[in-house]
Write a protein that holds these residues in place. Structure first.
Motif, short mmCIF file in Angstrom:
data_model
loop_
_atom_site.label_atom_id
_atom_site.label_comp_id
_atom_site.label_asym_id
_atom_site.label_seq_id
_atom_site.Cartn_x
_atom_site.Cartn_y
_atom_site.Cartn_z
N SER A 127 43.65 -29.09 14.80
CA SER A 127 42.58 -28.82 15.76
C SER A 127 41.66 -30.02 15.98
N GLU A 128 41.58 -30.90 14.99
CA GLU A 128 40.72 -32.08 15.11
C GLU A 128 41.34 -33.09 16.08
N SER A 129 40.53 -33.60 17.00
CA SER A 129 41.05 -34.49 18.05
C SER A 129 41.62 -35.79 17.48
N ASN A 130 40.99 -36.34 16.41
CA ASN A 130 41.50 -37.59 15.84
C ASN A 130 42.86 -37.40 15.17
N GLU A 131 43.10 -36.22 14.58
CA GLU A 131 44.40 -35.93 13.99
C GLU A 131 45.42 -35.59 15.06
N LYS A 132 44.96 -34.96 16.12
CA LYS A 132 45.89 -34.46 17.14
C LYS A 132 46.59 -35.59 17.87
N LYS A 133 45.90 -36.71 18.08
CA LYS A 133 46.50 -37.84 18.79
C LYS A 133 47.70 -38.39 18.02
N GLU A 134 47.52 -38.60 16.71
CA GLU A 134 48.63 -39.09 15.89
C GLU A 134 49.75 -38.05 15.81
N TRP A 135 49.35 -36.78 15.75
CA TRP A 135 50.33 -35.70 15.69
C TRP A 135 51.19 -35.68 16.95
N MET A 136 50.57 -35.87 18.11
CA MET A 136 51.31 -35.88 19.37
C MET A 136 52.29 -37.05 19.44
N ILE A 137 51.89 -38.19 18.90
CA ILE A 137 52.80 -39.35 18.86
C ILE A 137 54.02 -39.03 18.01
N ARG A 138 53.78 -38.42 16.83
CA ARG A 138 54.91 -38.05 15.97
C ARG A 138 55.79 -37.01 16.65
N ARG A 139 55.18 -36.05 17.31
CA ARG A 139 55.97 -35.01 18.00
C ARG A 139 56.86 -35.62 19.07
N ASN A 140 56.30 -36.49 19.89
CA ASN A 140 57.07 -37.13 20.95
C ASN A 140 58.24 -37.94 20.37
N THR A 141 57.96 -38.66 19.27
CA THR A 141 59.02 -39.46 18.64
C THR A 141 60.16 -38.58 18.15
N LEU A 142 59.82 -37.47 17.52
CA LEU A 142 60.84 -36.57 16.97
C LEU A 142 61.61 -35.86 18.07
N GLU A 143 60.93 -35.48 19.14
CA GLU A 143 61.63 -34.82 20.24
C GLU A 143 62.57 -35.79 20.96
N LYS A 144 62.16 -37.03 21.09
CA LYS A 144 63.06 -38.03 21.69
C LYS A 144 64.28 -38.27 20.81
N ALA A 145 64.10 -38.12 19.49
CA ALA A 145 65.23 -38.30 18.56
C ALA A 145 66.17 -37.10 18.56
N GLY A 146 65.72 -35.96 19.16
CA GLY A 146 66.61 -34.81 19.29
C GLY A 146 66.09 -33.52 18.69
N ALA A 147 64.99 -33.56 17.95
CA ALA A 147 64.47 -32.34 17.31
C ALA A 147 63.74 -31.47 18.33
N ARG A 148 63.68 -30.16 18.04
CA ARG A 148 62.80 -29.25 18.78
C ARG A 148 61.64 -28.90 17.86
N VAL A 149 60.43 -28.94 18.42
CA VAL A 149 59.22 -28.73 17.64
C VAL A 149 58.56 -27.43 18.07
N PHE A 150 58.24 -26.57 17.09
CA PHE A 150 57.61 -25.28 17.37
C PHE A 150 56.31 -25.17 16.57
N PRO A 151 55.16 -25.47 17.18
CA PRO A 151 53.89 -25.29 16.47
C PRO A 151 53.54 -23.80 16.38
N LEU A 152 53.05 -23.39 15.23
CA LEU A 152 52.62 -22.01 15.04
C LEU A 152 51.13 -21.89 15.33
N GLU A 153 50.75 -20.76 15.86
CA GLU A 153 49.34 -20.50 16.13
C GLU A 153 48.75 -19.74 14.95
N TYR A 154 48.04 -20.45 14.10
CA TYR A 154 47.35 -19.84 12.97
C TYR A 154 46.23 -20.78 12.56
N ASP A 155 45.39 -20.33 11.62
CA ASP A 155 44.21 -21.11 11.22
C ASP A 155 44.65 -22.22 10.26
#
Length: 285
Positions: free
Chosen positions: A142-170
């Protein structure tokens, strides 16, 4: 052997009827030493199973829609989670839905912070049409500073072929992914049966959250391969923490041990020998 051993069929054939369920059938399986260790120091991989029980495990994989591990196992072992120990035979896409000899379960990795390696064997096998696309179940910070790095990692993994499913929880108040929500999510995605192969933290999470939900178990079958060796006190067990633990964690582990030893929910189903290994099947009711 041209099909799964009778030992497995007697335990898992009931999974063929899944109507009306809100979660997949869950098989919790692992290999351990005689002193109940499933990994070496720091979670290092131990080769415990003999050839015969390894073949049995690969047959077990063909009997599930998904195969689930934690990110620690994915990083430490770099597994393939396929059926390479089974005898060669011609592919049958009309049965399996893909051009592989046997049904391949979907690799599912519990990876809260998206630490998965984009150069791992699972993604390499997928891009070379030797395996199925891995799914990563994670939490979106939820923190914006963490989310930017998280999005970079997500994009990298999806380009490599993975599917990413974030869960909605606290995410801020719960350290580990909630297992009931994980199971509901993959069930909605078409996974009707899942084989949980570890590691130690994932096994503990399934068992502890089963204890917490005492009215409804999160596990249907437990299959334990016991190898005739001792590992020693440096090994890691599924029912003991590794490293410093909090008071709450210690309490949870005590409750887990009592549940495993005394719970009438654990019912012995069958025992079989595969080579030198003893394999025990249990039902959770």
């Amino acid at each position: 052997m041209t099909g799964p051993p009778t030992f497995l069929s007697s335990l898992l054939d009931r999974y063929k009827s899944s109507a009306g369920r809100s979660r997949p059938f869950v098989t919790l399986t692992f290999a351990q030493s005689l002193d109940a260790k499933i990994a070496g120091r720091g979670g290092k991989q131990l080769i415990l199973s003999g050839r015969e029980s390894m073949v049995m495990t690969h047959w077990m994989r063909t009997m599930h829609d998904g195969i689930l591990i934690g990110i620690g196992t994915a990083l430490n072992d770099d597994p393939q989670l396929n059926t390479r120990y089974l005898p060669p035979r011609d592919p049958d896409p009309s049965v399996n839905g893909h051009n592989h000899s046997y049904n391949l379960p979907r690799p599912i990795i519990l990876d809260t912070k998206l630490r998965f390696d984009p150069h791992c064997k699972l993604l390499k096998n997928y891009t070379e049409d030797k395996g199925r696309r891995p799914w990563l179940i994670c939490a979106e910070p939820s923190e914006s500073n963490e989310k930017k790095e998280w999005m970079i990692r997500r994009n990298t993994l999806e380009k490599a072929g993975a599917r990413v499913f974030p869960l909605e929880y606290d995410y801020d108040t719960q350290e580990y992914l909630p297992i009931p929500l994980v199971l509901q999510t993959i069930h909605r995605l078409g996974i009707l049966s899942v084989m949980v192969e570890g590691g130690a933290q994932v096994i503990r999470s399934f068992l502890l959250q089963t204890v917490a939900q005492s009215a409804s178990s999160l596990v249907d079958t437990v299959i334990i391969t016991v190898a005739p060796i001792f590992v020693g006190e440096d090994g890691v067990s599924y029912n003991a923490g590794s490293g410093p633990v909090s008071v709450l964690q210690t309490y949870n582990l005590i409750i887990l041990r009592r549940y495993l030893v005394k719970s009438s929910a654990l019912k012995h189903a069958s025992t079989a020998m595969f080579g030198q290994d003893t394999v025990v099947g249990l039902f959770l009711t």
